[in-house]
Design an enzyme around this catalytic site. Structure first.
Site, PDB file in Angstrom:
ATOM      1  N   LYS A 292      75.818  36.774  82.309  1.00  0.00           N
ATOM      2  CA  LYS A 292      75.406  36.796  80.921  1.00  0.00           C
ATOM      3  C   LYS A 292      76.658  36.683  80.077  1.00  0.00           C
ATOM      4  CE  LYS A 292      75.393  39.082  77.107  1.00  0.00           C
ATOM      5  NZ  LYS A 292      76.460  39.721  76.376  1.00  0.00           N
TER       6      LYS A 292
ATOM      7  N   THR B 131      84.355  38.094  78.437  1.00  0.00           N
ATOM      8  CA  THR B 131      83.208  38.874  77.985  1.00  0.00           C
ATOM      9  C   THR B 131      81.935  38.616  78.637  1.00  0.00           C
ATOM     10  OG1 THR B 131      83.812  38.949  75.776  1.00  0.00           O
ATOM     11  CG2 THR B 131      81.504  39.088  76.171  1.00  0.00           C
TER      12      THR B 131
ATOM     13  N   GLU C 196      78.352  30.473  72.015  1.00  0.00           N
ATOM     14  CA  GLU C 196      77.652  30.463  70.729  1.00  0.00           C
ATOM     15  C   GLU C 196      78.083  29.271  69.875  1.00  0.00           C
ATOM     16  OE1 GLU C 196      78.649  34.290  69.253  1.00  0.00           O
ATOM     17  OE2 GLU C 196      77.075  35.299  70.385  1.00  0.00           O
TER      18      GLU C 196
ATOM     19  N   ASN D 149      77.258  34.516  64.082  1.00  0.00           N
ATOM     20  CA  ASN D 149      78.001  35.764  64.018  1.00  0.00           C
ATOM     21  C   ASN D 149      78.041  36.385  62.635  1.00  0.00           C
ATOM     22  OD1 ASN D 149      78.981  36.429  66.746  1.00  0.00           O
ATOM     23  ND2 ASN D 149      79.610  34.289  66.618  1.00  0.00           N
TER      24      ASN D 149
ATOM     25  N   THR E 102      75.978  42.428  66.383  1.00  0.00           N
ATOM     26  CA  THR E 102      76.235  42.675  67.820  1.00  0.00           C
ATOM     27  C   THR E 102      76.432  44.160  68.035  1.00  0.00           C
ATOM     28  OG1 THR E 102      78.478  41.991  67.260  1.00  0.00           O
ATOM     29  CG2 THR E 102      77.189  40.547  68.665  1.00  0.00           C
TER      30      THR E 102
END
Lengths: 392, 392
Positions: A166, A177, A263, A387, A392
């Site tokens: 993921k 990440t 993203e 974002n 988040t």
């Protein structure tokens, strides 16, 4: 059949952390005792699940993993650690294994306590749903802003290796990440497995940088349950290198899937630095280039702007031989020995190369032997939109 | 009158580097001998003008500055240095002063040779246009993507101090990306001036980060020509502190103008880090936060996302006391001692604060005495547009 690893089960269920019945809770388990290893974020504010899982991974007996998405259980104080431990205890109860052999991860919004009632209702559901064919649902249950699940499976000579991952934002160098879980039916000696995992993560996940951010929840874990019936692989084993190659290949394939799903990503770049005094120097330059938002916006605009590469390289804080500086974009030299070459014709060819889905940005910074490569992506309007709007 | 400094002249002309007759060449000169000092980028690939100017600034006799915008004369090899020297020689000839007392800067696209014919035609024009009132035109001639000229003037007790600056993209920590020129009619001992400039730049320009990039051309220069008739200020002079305060105030005002004019900027943030083990640690955390594109997009979206501040702080590579972590956004505490506080009401108040043009993002990382502040801005669609379309 494909997408199975003997002795391992997986499940993904919706326990109500995310809206709309989206899958948000995954359990992976071995039917038999297994060894495990894990690598975690180097962020100094690790999430509670990492604080709970780290000592367990170090002991090396790992038989199950529980993961929720939607909320990350970071910056939640002592309560966060209690919640993380409680998740593993619930899994241990249901599977009748020690809670100390269960790892836990959470990914999503920071600073919000976990809805433990829902999670504790979800865990028995997930355990009941465990199946040898549950990997697709498990891969979907660990996603946040990802668009696609990431699953890689390899059936090599006599053993199986499967990984799910993921990650798409907040993805970067120090343990890129993400969450990734790998399982194999090989028998493997656990301290050797731990060293191998660290090495493979360094050459795969840690060579990826989406946005220069280091998440507080990054985790890669591997489990090996010996269902293949081999003699345990350890340092010096004949089958060691074969396993390492498989593990690296599966991890690299997960990395490529993560990068492609970054993203707002429209374009990938392989940053290649050579000629540095050492590999460490080359690595610092590669990271500075890969994380430069001027380089990333130029990549988005298909602008063969070698000046920005030079600027970013120079800002890395390591020595550069200005008279030997070279830049090659998509195979086209634009700067050699510190001087522009090829004129507008070369720039046009480089621009065409930069319109591809993937382009190589190579920079020579001197006459040394230091080299480094890094996979990165562009910075698009879409990244900003995601974002600026997503908490988040 | 305002906007004059006794004994100093300035001019800005259009010599044809930029299209459409835009001003692109500035000259600043003192009518009488002057001392000078300068601070340059720490980028390891400094532009040719910096390689030419640095030793001259070190000698400390500086009587004129010539600046072109549009092309930066970086990554242009030996030819670049010859061109930069030739620019100063032309100014020296026209002003009848030694070329060694002329500093030179270039800003704009990297890797393109300067159009020397146009520049050498422009320099005599600029020298002829020199006037005590030429500051506005000079301030406009040094701009690139800036929207507004940046000019600050202070008439203090018995002396004048004036500064112009340029900068909006590629602006960052190690000698924040820009050009700035300051002149005063005070008499000042040159080695003292040099130390003072370094100190003031560290507390003003170096506390600004627009996008974490360090330009190859950053330069701040100051000239003092003694037209005020004072006894030269030196270490221990009674008037020293007064001058340092004025210089810092003018520099800080230029910094604010640069930040407000940052590419695509819609919002500024003062990042305040406290509780670190040392100021150096606090500074590393502040820079990591200020340059985090997740923090910057949250700032753009007015999202009081303290999790991203925590994540960025944790990624700075310095120790953090997790149990003492605190975050205050726009004066509203959202996290204290590692635990979220204030609930949705606090979040709403913080969100309102984040809709302002300027907001404070404060983070407490432990119980130490280390502190740092940094001025930064958001990352907007407009920033991406400008930098995807504009070749720097």
């Amino acid at each position: 059949m494909a997408l199975r690893v003997p002795g391992f089960l997986a499940a993904g269920v919706a326990c109500g952390i995310k809206d709309g019945g989206a899958l948000d809770l995954a359990v992976i388990a071995s039917e038999r005792p297994a060894v495990g290893a894990a690598v975690f974020t180097r962020n100094r504010v690790p999430g509670a699940p990492i604080r709970v899982s780290r000592p367990r991974a170090r002991r090396g007996r790992v038989r199950a993993v529980v993961v929720n998405s939607g909320i990350s259980n970071v910056a939640t104080g002592e309560r966060g650690c209690r919640d993380a431990r409680e998740m593993t205890a619930a899994v241990g109860r249901e599977l009748e294994i020690p809670a100390g052999e269960v790892l836990v991860s959470s990914t999503g919004v920071i600073g919000v306590p976990l809805p433990m009632r829902r999670i504790l209702r979800g865990i028995p559901m997930a355990v009941r749903a465990l199946s040898p064919a549950g990997w697709n649902r498990a891969a979907r249950a660990i996603l946040t802003t990802d668009l696609r699940p990431k699953l890689v499976h390899q059936n090599a000579a006599g053993f199986a290796l499967l990984g799910i991952a993921k990650g798409s934002g907040m993805t970067m160098p120090n343990m890129a990440t993400m969450l990734a879980y790998l399982v194999t039916d090989l028998a493997i000696e656990r301290s050797w497995l731990s060293g191998v995992l660290r090495e493979v993560v360094d050459s795969t996940f840690n060579r990826l940088s989406i946005d220069g951010e280091t998440s507080t929840s990054d985790s890669v874990a591997v489990m090996a349950n010996g269902a293949a019936g081999n003699r345990p692989i350890e340092a010096g084993s004949r089958r060691g290198p074969e396993f390492v190659r498989s593990l690296a290949a599966v991890c690299q394939e997960l990395v490529e899937k993560i990068a492609a799903d970054g993203e707002g990503v429209t374009r990938l770049a392989d940053v290649v630095v050579s000629g540095a005094r050492s590999n460490a120097h080359a690595d610092r330059i590669a990271r500075k280039i890969a994380n430069s938002i001027l380089v990333k916006t130029a990549l988005f605009g298909s602008d063969p702007n070698y000046g920005r590469l030079v600027q970013a390289a120079g800002a890395a804080g390591v020595p550069i031989e200005v008279g030997r500086l070279g830049v090659r974009v998509g195979g086209v030299w634009l700067l050699r020995n510190g001087v522009p070459v090829g004129g507008t014709k070369a720039l046009r060819r480089a621009e065409r190369a930069m319109k591809q889905r993937r382009v190589e940005l190579a920079i020579v910074v001197g006459s040394g032997a230091g080299r480094a490569t890094l996979l990165t992506c562009d910075l698009s309007y879409e990244y900003v939109r995601i974002n600026a709007e997503y908490t988040t």
